[in-house]
Design a protein around this motif. Sequence first.
Motif, PDB file in Angstrom:
ATOM      1  N   UNK A 335       0.793  -1.127  -0.175  1.00 41.53           N
ATOM      2  CA  UNK A 335       0.046   0.282   0.013  1.00 41.53           C
ATOM      3  C   UNK A 335       0.899   1.292   0.038  1.00 41.53           C
ATOM      4  N   UNK A 336       1.773   1.303   0.841  1.00 37.91           N
ATOM      5  CA  UNK A 336       2.829   2.528   0.812  1.00 37.91           C
ATOM      6  C   UNK A 336       3.916   2.716  -0.302  1.00 37.91           C
ATOM      7  N   UNK A 337       4.295   1.359  -0.560  1.00 41.34           N
ATOM      8  CA  UNK A 337       5.436   1.258  -1.571  1.00 41.34           C
ATOM      9  C   UNK A 337       5.153   0.609  -2.936  1.00 41.34           C
ATOM     10  N   UNK A 338       4.251  -0.160  -2.912  1.00 39.72           N
ATOM     11  CA  UNK A 338       4.156  -1.027  -4.021  1.00 39.72           C
ATOM     12  C   UNK A 338       3.052  -0.626  -5.139  1.00 39.72           C
ATOM     13  N   UNK A 339       2.091  -0.019  -4.695  1.00 38.17           N
ATOM     14  CA  UNK A 339       1.058   0.354  -5.613  1.00 38.17           C
ATOM     15  C   UNK A 339       0.411   1.955  -5.438  1.00 38.17           C
ATOM     16  N   UNK A 340       0.215   2.341  -6.606  1.00 35.03           N
ATOM     17  CA  UNK A 340      -0.409   3.685  -6.502  1.00 35.03           C
ATOM     18  C   UNK A 340      -1.918   3.611  -6.211  1.00 35.03           C
ATOM     19  N   UNK A 351       4.323   0.802 -14.552  1.00 34.85           N
ATOM     20  CA  UNK A 351       5.010   1.887 -14.077  1.00 34.85           C
ATOM     21  C   UNK A 351       6.520   1.676 -14.065  1.00 34.85           C
ATOM     22  N   UNK A 352       6.822   0.341 -13.642  1.00 36.15           N
ATOM     23  CA  UNK A 352       8.182  -0.071 -13.546  1.00 36.15           C
ATOM     24  C   UNK A 352       8.763  -0.245 -14.987  1.00 36.15           C
ATOM     25  N   UNK A 404       3.048  -6.828 -11.979  1.00 33.47           N
ATOM     26  CA  UNK A 404       3.952  -5.438 -12.225  1.00 33.47           C
ATOM     27  C   UNK A 404       5.207  -5.970 -12.256  1.00 33.47           C
TER      28      UNK A 404
ATOM     29  N   UNK B 200       2.791   9.276  -4.948  1.00 28.91           N
ATOM     30  CA  UNK B 200       3.358   8.353  -3.650  1.00 28.91           C
ATOM     31  C   UNK B 200       4.651   8.128  -4.089  1.00 28.91           C
ATOM     32  N   UNK B 203       6.334   4.559  -3.604  1.00 20.49           N
ATOM     33  CA  UNK B 203       5.993   3.667  -4.860  1.00 20.49           C
ATOM     34  C   UNK B 203       6.718   3.909  -5.892  1.00 20.49           C
ATOM     35  N   UNK B 207       9.401   1.377  -7.727  1.00 22.89           N
ATOM     36  CA  UNK B 207       9.250   1.056  -9.168  1.00 22.89           C
ATOM     37  C   UNK B 207      10.092   1.556  -9.812  1.00 22.89           C
TER      38      UNK B 207
END
Lengths: 497, 320, 316
Positions: A335-340, A351-352, A404, B200, B203, B207
């Motif tokens: 939630x905080x680092x993986x996905x917008x 995104x990546x 992703x 964010x 994120x 990424x």
Amino acid sequence: MKLTLSGIDRSFGDVQVLFDVDLVLNPGEVHALIGENGAGKSTTMKIMSGYLAPTAGQVLLDDVPATFAGSQDAEGRGVVLIHQEFNLAEQLTVEQNVFLGHELRRGPFLDKRAMRARTQALLERLNCKVSPDARVRDISNPDKQMVEIAKALGREARVLVMDEPTAVLTEREAEVLFEQVDRLRAEGVAILFTSHKLDEVKRISDRVTVMRDGRVVAQATTAEMSEDDMATAMVGRDVSSLYPARTRPVGDEVVLAVRDLNVPGHATDVSFDLHRGEILGIAGLIGSGRTETMEGLVGLRTATGRIEMHGQQVRFDRPRAALAAGMAYLTEDRKARGLLLAKGMRENLTLQSLPDFTAFLIDERAEDRALDRAIADFDIRAPHRKVEVGNLSGGNQQKLLLAKTMLADPEIVIIDEPTRGIDIGTKQQIYAFIHALVADGKSVIVISSEMQEVIGLADRVLVMRQGRVAGELTGDGIGEDRIVRLAMGLDGMRGAA
Amino acid sequence: MKLDLHVLGPILALVVLVLVGAAMNSNFLSAANVTNVLSRSAFIGIIAVGMTFVITAGGLDLSVGSMAAFIAGLMIMVMNGLLPTMGPGWPLVGVGVGAALLAGLLAGFLNGFLVTTMRIEAFIVTLGTMGIYRSLVTWLADGGTLSLDFGMRTVIRPIYYNGILGISWPIIVFALVAIAGETIMRRGAFGRHAAAVGSNDQVARYSSVDVNRVRMLTYVFLGLLVGIATIMYVPRLGSASSSTGVLWELEAIAAVIIGGTMLKGGFGRVWGTVIGVLILSLIDNILNLTDGVSPYLNGAIQGVIIILAVILQRERKAEG
Amino acid sequence: MKHLRTTLLGAALAAGTALPAFAQETQVIGVSIPAATHGWAGGMNFHAQEAIDRLEEVYPDLDFVLATASDPSKQVNDIEDMLATRNISALVVLPFESEPLTGPVKAVSDSGAWVTVVDRGLAQEGIEDLYVAGDNSGFGRVSGEYMTEALPDGGQIVALRGIPTTIDNERVEGFEQAIEGSGIEIIDMEHGNWNRDDSFTVMQDFLSKHDQIDAVWASDDDMAVGVLAAIEAAGRDDVQFVLGGAGMKEMIARTRDGDPMIPANVTYPPAMIATAIELTAVGLTSSAPVSGTFTIGSVLVTQDNAEDYYFEDSPF
């Protein structure tokens, strides 16, 4: 106080998510509400605690019909919901948080002394040793959980609803929490909690309600249900074989060799090899430096040491470089680092790997095709393609995050907590997927706080303790007892591979 | 995709304003007035396009108004200074234009550097540079006005007043900048990355997006656009003083927000910004063209419309 | 008035140069003025600085503290700081606004220091020892009178106003009174805020709105610059002339050179601050009678006398 849900229905627009839910919370009883993600647990809890109103049916308090005007109203009547994500002001002290919005006053001024004394008393009642003056951002997760409970008790909570209270806790920390739950139960508080960890449910609850697809499918005293019964009721099918069997042996080729990796403040002299087609488990307590080591490896943190891929020395000063070399890291905190969360699936998916979809402009049709493939390959279930990712269930978010990461076609995948907070059915899918990866000749590193997961998945396990590799276990040597001893520092053995 | 108020809101407001204007004064839709409004929107408009990217990436730039004044002063001084050696003519204009673009790039780079590498809050950084540029231009002008040499003024004048096919250059440049901005925002990897960073930054970092580089580029891009806006501005009156570009930053930010970009970042819409700029200029234009509203109340009317535009957009959020 | 000022100064300067004979301790004069946010204020800043540089040489026993403020509250702070830390013997102040500055200036006066107020009066009478005043309604009146002369048969004009303040109101009232009954009609009036860009925009819209405009009262030379650019861009030849004001040197030069669009100007000299500082210095160091009120009238500048009002070095 007794809280009863009677014949509750709830719809969002045209979509009905709850069907005729009946549930009784008795004083002095711990009630576990379990089910897969999307089964309707959250909605049920929100209706109990006044965040949502039922479309049909009744909420009763001590057998008297009650209509909550909102969560504040419910709190006023003693029903408090503790959210899974802590609802604390990080910069304020414990005391300030406990009384936030309900500050005690003496005349126009805050009555600090009284608030302090009450906070102290509440924390003592919970056997929590945190100082009322400590800032919330400085205290540990279980302590935050305690502060949340203290806050609820400070509001005279007689019904306590907890949404996955142990999701962010280690097993030991969870144990501390359960001791306090026992205590509250003895004081006559009615408690409902949700969890994906069935052993916890077995350990702490008196009564279990299982939901599936918005309906109550099983309700019984905990003693009457085995963990297998619970899982079967939740999934609606047999899930005894959670971990798939290996289809191809681990290769001999060393694809990644790490020597003396140091991440300042977090990891010291970490060395290990990873083979083609191998699943390497990394175990250890939270705070043992597992995540930081891997972040250092892929260039998310400053690190020194020697890293070789296929015998070639490499150096990653940024994640993009690691990715280009074929190594991807999948964060534990989706939630905080993986996905917008406010963006759609397509934007998140690519995104990546955006450069792969961009000539001069982004090729949106290619993105759509990639999303089609991801939805099919990873069995992502979304109401529609444009849905904001934040509205997906945890399991589907995790699958999207996997999709992703895999879109960049890495050869080595580091997965941090692959199944945190997701239901058992999806877990099974993710395990199957990890096995498919290694069967395909890729190599996977799995970091997990769930002992069973490490044991069930890994071909080899590194146990970390205080930023160092405390030991390595292989084959039949992988066992819960061995891991715990190494992780806790009870065992002097090192590197007996 | 169904059209909702979020998308329609700003367009609707613009249409209403145009209808009101046309009803109030028959000259409102005349070519001359339309040209006037669009040309004068161009300065803020060009800047606001850049501001859209900065805000989308979670930043803010309060320095653009002062920066424009400073660059305008610099451009005038460079041209005046080289006039004796180069003589009046297009080569000298070229040097002035080059100086403005370079100064814009550097100023944007400075803001970006302080925000990303030095890790200072964008609000504070640009509040600081805002004061710096404002003081510098006052100092360069010795408290007065920097005026372009009269001979040079005639040479450079067409940049603002002439055009092709009856469309003046500022309008053409504004349109090109807006189209390029919209394309980059919607279809460019940079626009996507800016939105991800603003949404964010953790994120984005996890990424493999180079967060600092994206942030830096938004400021540099904005600085460059401030330079372009200044190139359009200087030929108009041929002067710059400490009162040049006052409050442009707030107008640009207001236009961006009216257009539906989120102030906290994560989502940006360049076409909305263009609409926002036009709405703001039209309010002034209509108030000037009509009688009956006290000019003291211009600010209040603008304020009400800004707030209304934002409320309209939030309605939909609450429903959805 | 100008004559009075000159004679007085002459006498005072004579007295001043004789002064160093007395071994006096150094006295500090505080000067607090608004920052150079528009052309006139820029000129005023220039003249203040220039006067200070000059007087510091003439009077070795005088020290000057100059503070420029961008808003009234900063000006209050400046004055409080001067009183508290610099121990000023005199204060020359051009108040940003009358009301907020009255209290702090009174405090200076109560401390025993000499107070000279420039241009904008305080809200309470009798605080200052010396009041060097510009004549705003006079400024409007002179402008109006010129307008009636230039348009003897009447006509339609538009007017641009400054930043909404008492100054602006007084000027506009004076102007309106002067043109009353002359057949001149103000068909539109908007605030151009003493700013070139704003007045350009307003004038463009006036030109769209009105098909016939005989003349423009821009009321300020910065605004006149914007107005002229707008007229030129629109290619309109119905506007006969633009009357600015305050005597910006470029505009004075155009009047001097016979530009038909700029046939006249009305002074509102930013140099009044220099006069005030000089008079204060004289008042502090000699026994010359400099207290009271000195009104610096607005003068009509035409091609005939323009040369006298052209100051090469001034930025304004």
